[in-house]
Design an enzyme around this catalytic site. Structure first.
Site, PDB file in Angstrom:
ATOM      1  N   LYS A 251       0.969  -1.132   0.093  1.00  0.00           N
ATOM      2  CA  LYS A 251       0.033  -0.076   0.055  1.00  0.00           C
ATOM      3  C   LYS A 251       0.770   1.371  -0.066  1.00  0.00           C
ATOM      4  O   LYS A 251       0.635   2.335   0.816  1.00  0.00           O
ATOM      5  CB  LYS A 251      -0.992   0.067   1.213  1.00  0.00           C
ATOM      6  CG  LYS A 251      -1.767  -1.285   1.066  1.00  0.00           C
ATOM      7  CD  LYS A 251      -2.816  -1.214   2.308  1.00  0.00           C
ATOM      8  CE  LYS A 251      -3.887  -2.492   2.311  1.00  0.00           C
ATOM      9  NZ  LYS A 251      -3.027  -3.695   2.463  1.00  0.00           N
ATOM     10  N   ARG A 252       1.720   1.181  -0.816  1.00  0.00           N
ATOM     11  CA  ARG A 252       2.741   2.418  -0.979  1.00  0.00           C
ATOM     12  C   ARG A 252       1.998   3.521  -1.469  1.00  0.00           C
ATOM     13  O   ARG A 252       1.140   3.529  -2.435  1.00  0.00           O
ATOM     14  CB  ARG A 252       4.109   2.173  -1.896  1.00  0.00           C
ATOM     15  CG  ARG A 252       5.112   0.956  -0.890  1.00  0.00           C
ATOM     16  CD  ARG A 252       5.507   1.633   0.256  1.00  0.00           C
ATOM     17  NE  ARG A 252       6.370   0.518   0.874  1.00  0.00           N
ATOM     18  CZ  ARG A 252       6.262  -0.109   2.047  1.00  0.00           C
ATOM     19  NH1 ARG A 252       4.744   0.421   2.699  1.00  0.00           N
ATOM     20  NH2 ARG A 252       7.219  -0.733   2.550  1.00  0.00           N
TER      21      ARG A 252
END
Length: 292
Positions: A103-104
């Site tokens: 979930k960058r």
């Protein structure tokens, strides 16, 4: 071939839409429990690698892909990161597509660095990465561009599976549109801009299986966007609910399950039980698709 073309081929080869979630929880099994190793993180991480290698050996023919949750490796420190790199390499050697669920999200050179780290050829290089859209288009563009260049994919968070997702994602905007629907529009535009002549763009969407109506509605709105569907099993997602994620040919999505597949026995038969659970999940989803 693009990542999503490879994923479609893998689904057809295995007749499976199952995404094996790899979330190391050392306390959840006696073979990996920290007490067994006096809390030594290097030994715990090594045991986790052996544990999941056994599960991969048992389940690889039954799954479309695998998803590694980065946080469960990061919490083990450097040994955990080494373990993640080892399992990525093992999955690639088996021909199983790899998604890193990290979930960058960032902008500029930082986003470009994240994209190179997870969608390049380094030790953490995966076939696809989950990304957060809430920095806007300039936060997503470096990931989409790297994915397109490298034949990889990104999955953008659109409507997640957690119980309180609606607090923000279902907020009603002016005009009556929900926030997640606006995010979906942005994903569709980004995907269309880099799709070229491919059936599916290198940009996908994370859409939880715990909200079946939203899932089916988004499938209709995003015909060229591949879905990663979390929330199956332990979070309450059911086969009939996730069936709406798929297109008419039974493609366009994979359904992720972690605990229900990988921690279904506290004995030495954990890999066999994982194989049985993966086979049953495959059957259940395929039955639901056949009944649409």
């Amino acid at each position: 071939m693009t990542f999503f073309e490879r994923l479609a081929a893998r689904i057809q080869e295995t007749d499976s839409r199952v995404c094996l979630g790899i979330d190391p929880r050392p306390e959840a099994h006696p073979l990996t429990h920290p007490d067994r190793f006096a809390g030594d993180p290097a030994q715990v991480a090594k045991a986790a690698v052996y544990y999941f290698q056994a599960i991969l050996e048992a389940t690889a023919p039954l799954v479309a892909c695998a998803k590694l949750q980065a946080a469960f490796f990061e919490v083990l420190g450097i040994p955990g990161l080494i373990a993640m790199a080892q399992l990525i390499a093992d999955l690639k050697a088996r021909g199983v597509p790899v998604i890193v669920d990290a979930k960058r999200g960032d902008i500029g050179s930082t986003a470009e660095a994240y994209a190179r780290a997870y969608l390049g050829d380094g030790v953490f290089g995966a076939d696809a990465l989950t990304v957060n859209p809430y920095l806007g288009g300039d936060g997503l563009a470096p990931f989409a561009e790297q994915a397109a260049r490298a034949g990889r994919g990104v999955f953008v968070l659109v409507r997640t599976s957690n119980p309180r997702a609606a607090e923000l994602q279902d907020l009603e905007l002016r005009g009556g549109q929900r926030l997640y629907e606006r995010v979906a529009e942005s994903v569709a535009a980004l995907a269309e801009g880099c799709r070229g002549g491919a059936r599916y763009a290198p940009v996908g969407a994370v859409v939880g299986g715990t909200a079946p109506e939203a899932l089916a509605a988004l499938r209709a709105r995003l015909p060229h966007v591949w879905f990663l569907v979390p929330g199956y099993g332990a979070q309450g997602g059911r086969p009939e609910g996730v069936a709406g994620a798929f297109d008419a040919e039974g493609l366009g999505a994979v359904v992720s399950s972690s605990r229900a597949l990988t921690y279904c026995s506290d004995g030495a038969d954990f890999a066999e039980r994982a194989r049985e659970a993966a086979a049953e999940m495959r059957r259940a989803i395929n039955r639901a698709l056949g009944g649409r």
